[in-house]
Design an enzyme around this catalytic site. Sequence first.
Site, PDB file in Angstrom:
ATOM      1  CD  GLU A  93      38.854  -9.023  27.441  1.00 50.68           C
ATOM      2  OE1 GLU A  93      37.826  -9.467  27.966  1.00 50.68           O
ATOM      3  OE2 GLU A  93      39.767  -8.462  28.074  1.00 50.68           O
ATOM      4  CG  ASP A 131      39.731  -4.029  32.211  1.00 48.76           C
ATOM      5  OD1 ASP A 131      38.575  -3.712  32.480  1.00 48.76           O
ATOM      6  OD2 ASP A 131      40.125  -5.202  32.162  1.00 48.76           O
ATOM      7  CD  GLU A 176      38.488  -7.568  36.407  1.00 49.97           C
ATOM      8  OE1 GLU A 176      37.447  -7.038  35.979  1.00 49.97           O
ATOM      9  OE2 GLU A 176      39.353  -8.089  35.668  1.00 49.97           O
TER      10      GLU A 176
END
Length: 666
Positions: A259, A332, A360
């Site tokens: 990332e 993820d 998240e």
Amino acid sequence: MTRLLFLVILFFATLAEAAPLWMDFDSSGGTRVTVKGRVKSPILDTAVRELALHYDGDVTIDLKSDKSLGRDGFAISETPGGITITASKPQGALYGAYRLLRNVKAGYPAASGRSVPAYGLRILNHWDNLDGTVERGYAGKSLWKWEELPATVSPRYEEYARACASVGINAAVLNNVNASSRILSAEYLEKVAALADVMRPYGIAVCLSVNFASPVQLDSLPTADPLDPAVARWWKRKADEIYRLVPDFGGFLVKANSEGQPGPMDYGRTHAEGANMLARALKPHGGIVMWRAFVYSPLDEDRAKQAYLEFQPLDGAFDPNVIVQIKNGPIDFQPREPYSPLFGAMPSTPQMVEFQITQEYLGHANHLAYLAPMWTEFYDYVAPESIVASSGVANIGDSECLTGNPMAQANWFAFGELSWDPHATPAEIADEWLRLSVYRRDAAPDAAVHDALMSMMLDSREAVVDYMMPMGLHHIFAFGHHYGPEPWCDVPGARADWLPRYYHRADSAGLGFDRSPSGSDAVGQYPEPLRSRLSSIETCPEEFLLWFHHVPWDYTMPSGMTMWEQLCASYQRGVDKVAGFQRVWDMAEPVVIPGLYADVRGRLMTQMRDAEWWRDACLLYFSQYSGRPIPLDIPRPVHTLDDMRAVNLGITNFESPAPQLLNKAR
Ligand code: BDP
């Protein structure tokens, strides 16, 4: 004297305010703590102090060499003179002391026998930035007040360390994996040292996330190439500097070439070359490198395959003090993922699992989701003995209860428990957490209420899966913040694999990502016999069906329903479960700590609205492709697709968009 007493009381009152619920132990009426085999140790002092403050009766801490207990193990037994905690090392005594206090508070037998942790490293990863924000944090700002440190040391640091130690957590990475190189500056290392000083008496080793380009960014070296001797020297000197300040420093956590973060591949080197260079700097001091395998360079069209393709060939190439850190699933931290096939595929490389405690992808701090069932599900596939350590992305911030949603304390607690004993059951952990945390002192719950709360906890993560992403759907979240549904999301210029359509692949033929041998063949990364089981639509477990297969809308499920009907039923089941949680919570009101009751009641209302929103968004959206109506036994949508598409999801961490949606719908 009176003034001193006042100050002492004030000090503990401050601590009590910040304490997680499970730490609210009674004060002792009278204790005699005897230590046999005394060694000088601040950790042992902590154990003695905790018992003196909170245990009623006589306790002997018997420190004697017993290899089978290791550094952290202990045994608690009943002896004629009271309770004896046997341990080899002060750490073991501390864990034994907390176990005893927890046993008493939970109403369990005090003498609970031997206990030895499965892993030597049980570590929280804080994704805290130096500016006080927390990446994926939903519990306020960072607990670490960098701007005040090292001069001012908040009492909350100690409360944090104490809570961690009480559930066996023994290390903490203080800063975000997207690391600022500034954390390694002399100025920040002093702050780190101040935090380490607070954590030391609780047996917690401090670690740091480091930016691979630190030599360039901090000291203007021309390169961060791991094979450049000047770079290696820089890291060695930096390690020496750290250990001068923090002699028990744990090590580095590194997100490299992921990332947009810098890494060895920027210089044509491998992950192993990068990790080993750091590992050699730390080795003389006994430190470790935790090197993340969260990478997804486009080595294959299927993101789920990429980490394996990049890391598996490096098996055996890492130095012994490197541990490869792998997220539990291949993508993820989704509400449900199959395990990452990298586990078990690198037999010559120590591996550690990375769980995400912060929610998240599970409704942030608004939704009740007890995550122990998710983590034990991982261990159903990956033998606990095949990995060497357990890590979790913390859900901790400076909010009053430290976790935003007080019920999310259960996840911090459960992470500690499962890192100690991955064979513990979610039910055992929930039972203890509820008894320690939720009930008023003056109103013990009857069995029916306790059982109802247990079921609520145990079912809560599955409820989230049901109303967000049942049957193996994944990553159909709104862009960026990952809070609400946006299966239609399109962001011009965004990577295809950051967009929901890439994952759900809805079309007129069906729904789901074909990862079978005739599709991306991600199943090929799993060992037999699992590979064959996942490969066929008939034998693939239902909870992973749309993860591994593109399934026709009319495909007949084992239930007899079509895939479309079952999808609709699953979303509705999730909504119904949340409605059930609201009822259970209200039923439990008389026995629940009043402030806690009110707080969670409000959050459950939000969760209920969000669950309906998820159901309506996903069913209305997918029905455009299925060409089939929502079955009549499912309540009619309460939102329109257009309204939901129009909602501006640029929300902050703490608000649910549901009220905005409701206003719009009115
Ligand atoms: C993802 C998060 C992102 C993290 C990344 C990571 O969305 O904020 O930086 O993982 O683990 O889940 O590095």
